[in-house]
Design a protein around this motif. Structure first.
Motif, mmCIF file in Angstrom:
data_model
loop_
_atom_site.group_PDB
_atom_site.id
_atom_site.type_symbol
_atom_site.label_atom_id
_atom_site.label_comp_id
_atom_site.label_asym_id
_atom_site.label_seq_id
_atom_site.Cartn_x
_atom_site.Cartn_y
_atom_site.Cartn_z
ATOM 1 N N UNK A 256 1.027 -1.196 0.062
ATOM 2 C CA UNK A 256 -0.016 0.042 -0.080
ATOM 3 C C UNK A 256 0.851 1.272 -0.061
ATOM 4 N N UNK A 257 1.961 1.168 0.675
ATOM 5 C CA UNK A 257 2.919 2.603 0.768
ATOM 6 C C UNK A 257 3.327 2.675 -0.749
ATOM 7 N N UNK A 258 3.862 1.584 -1.467
ATOM 8 C CA UNK A 258 4.285 1.471 -2.653
ATOM 9 C C UNK A 258 3.072 2.199 -3.735
ATOM 10 N N UNK A 259 1.994 1.818 -3.638
ATOM 11 C CA UNK A 259 0.963 2.205 -4.365
ATOM 12 C C UNK A 259 0.701 3.754 -4.167
ATOM 13 N N UNK A 260 0.605 4.180 -3.123
ATOM 14 C CA UNK A 260 0.094 5.734 -2.875
ATOM 15 C C UNK A 260 1.672 6.621 -3.125
ATOM 16 N N UNK A 261 2.786 5.890 -3.112
ATOM 17 C CA UNK A 261 3.938 6.914 -3.629
ATOM 18 C C UNK A 261 3.879 6.744 -5.083
ATOM 19 N N UNK A 262 3.578 5.704 -5.704
ATOM 20 C CA UNK A 262 3.378 5.664 -7.196
ATOM 21 C C UNK A 262 2.649 6.739 -7.760
ATOM 22 N N UNK A 263 1.331 6.989 -6.943
ATOM 23 C CA UNK A 263 0.116 7.723 -7.429
ATOM 24 C C UNK A 263 0.543 9.117 -7.163
ATOM 25 N N UNK A 264 1.345 9.543 -6.229
ATOM 26 C CA UNK A 264 1.690 10.785 -5.990
ATOM 27 C C UNK A 264 2.717 11.323 -6.838
ATOM 28 N N UNK A 265 3.579 10.198 -7.395
ATOM 29 C CA UNK A 265 4.589 10.361 -8.507
ATOM 30 C C UNK A 265 3.896 10.643 -9.763
ATOM 31 N N UNK A 266 2.901 9.986 -10.087
ATOM 32 C CA UNK A 266 2.112 10.201 -11.390
ATOM 33 C C UNK A 266 1.355 11.523 -11.429
ATOM 34 N N UNK A 267 0.688 11.880 -10.336
ATOM 35 C CA UNK A 267 -0.105 12.998 -10.246
ATOM 36 C C UNK A 267 0.615 14.235 -10.052
ATOM 37 N N UNK A 268 1.809 14.130 -9.739
ATOM 38 C CA UNK A 268 2.683 15.597 -9.542
ATOM 39 C C UNK A 268 2.963 16.064 -10.939
ATOM 40 N N UNK A 269 2.656 17.372 -10.841
ATOM 41 C CA UNK A 269 3.057 18.255 -12.075
ATOM 42 C C UNK A 269 4.154 19.135 -11.602
ATOM 43 N N UNK A 270 4.766 18.831 -10.559
ATOM 44 C CA UNK A 270 5.880 19.863 -10.018
ATOM 45 C C UNK A 270 7.112 19.058 -9.589
#
Length: 295
Positions: A256-270
């Protein structure tokens, strides 16, 4: 209850009169509990009890258990199991004739378990039962030493995992405080992206425009991911504090940690948020690697 590793080693030696017992127990990582037990001839009867005792104390790990029996002046009687030897000879002849094997050697045949029977000529049933009891007592000591070794390594692993959780909490706080997440920064970025959409598609209707803006706004917000990550981190910390066989549950949380950190990377536009997300992924990988060692 303490946290235990799946790896450890223990050795215990002891006995009485002219017989001594040497137990060696080795444990490594495993998905479940796999016990491999090697006992000398004459002690096969205690295997079920050895298995029961080990299963009562251990829940995961590949565990090798071996017993050596050392006798003093006592001389065991050897007897040849001729029927079994004839069967082995017949089988090897067929294999040799078919070109599937080389001719067997005498020492190879005699080394097959059961071809040579060993019996203690001077030991009666009552004395043999006493030896079994003594051997099991020593096994209990060896098993306790193995559990203690696993607990000691588990304590070291817990300290590492606590540190990784603290690092991830710090990264969540950094992501929340990042300037790229300020409302005015997000608003300006959305305005620029909407302007690009309008310029690229002049005939875009209002409904489609609203949908595109809503999508951009959703992708710009990582609040849910940060909240979920914090919740999972708190759950992992609680598991480590409670102890016991928690390896599987921590492995699930690390996913779950990995899933959330992946999503943060994919949604980040900065770039700053992306850097934080990448750092999260590195720490999560370190966390999960250590979790694989826990019972």
């Amino acid at each position: 209850m303490s946290v235990a590793s799946m790896t450890g080693f223990a050795r215990c030696e002891g006995g009485a009169d002219d017989v001594s017992f040497v137990w060696e127990l080795r444990s490594v990582n495993g998905k479940g509990l796999d016990l491999k037990i090697r006992l000398p001839q004459g002690f096969e009867a205690i295997e079920s009890e050895v298995r029961r005792l080990a299963a009562a104390r251990l829940t995961r790990g590949n565990v090798q258990i071996s017993l050596q029996v050392r006798r003093g002046e006592e001389r065991p009687d050897f007897s040849l199991n001729e029927a079994m030897l004839e069967q082995m000879l017949a089988l090897t002849r067929r294999l040799v004739d078919g070109g599937h094997a080389a001719p067997p050697t005498a020492d190879g045949l005699l080394a097959i378990r059961g071809v040579i029977d060993v019996a203690d000529s001077s030991v009666g049933a009552e004395a043999l039962a006493e030896r079994h009891e003594l051997a099991l007592a020593r096994f209990g000591e060896a098993l306790e030493r193995l559990c203690e070794a696993r607990r000691e390594e588990g304590a070291a692993l817990k300290a590492i995992l606590d540190q990784r959780i603290a690092e991830l909490h710090d990264l969540v706080m950094r992501a929340e405080a990042d300037p790229a997440r300020r409302p005015q920064t997000i608003r300006a970025r959305l305005a620029a992206q909407v302007a690009e959409i309008l310029q690229a598609a002049e005939g875009l209707d209002d409904q489609r425009l609203h949908a595109e803006v809503a999508l951009l706004a959703t992708r710009a917000d990582i609040r849910e991911e940060l909240d979920r990550l914090r919740t999972h981190l708190d759950a992992a910390a609680a598991l480590l504090s409670s102890g016991g066989p928690i390896g599987r549950r921590l492995d699930f949380l690390s996913q779950e940690f990995n899933r959330e950190s992946n999503t943060i990377c994919s949604k980040s536009n900065a770039a700053s948020l992306t850097a934080i997300g990448v750092e999260m992924k590195v720490v999560v990988d370190q966390f999960r690697e250590q979790v694989q060692n826990l019972e």
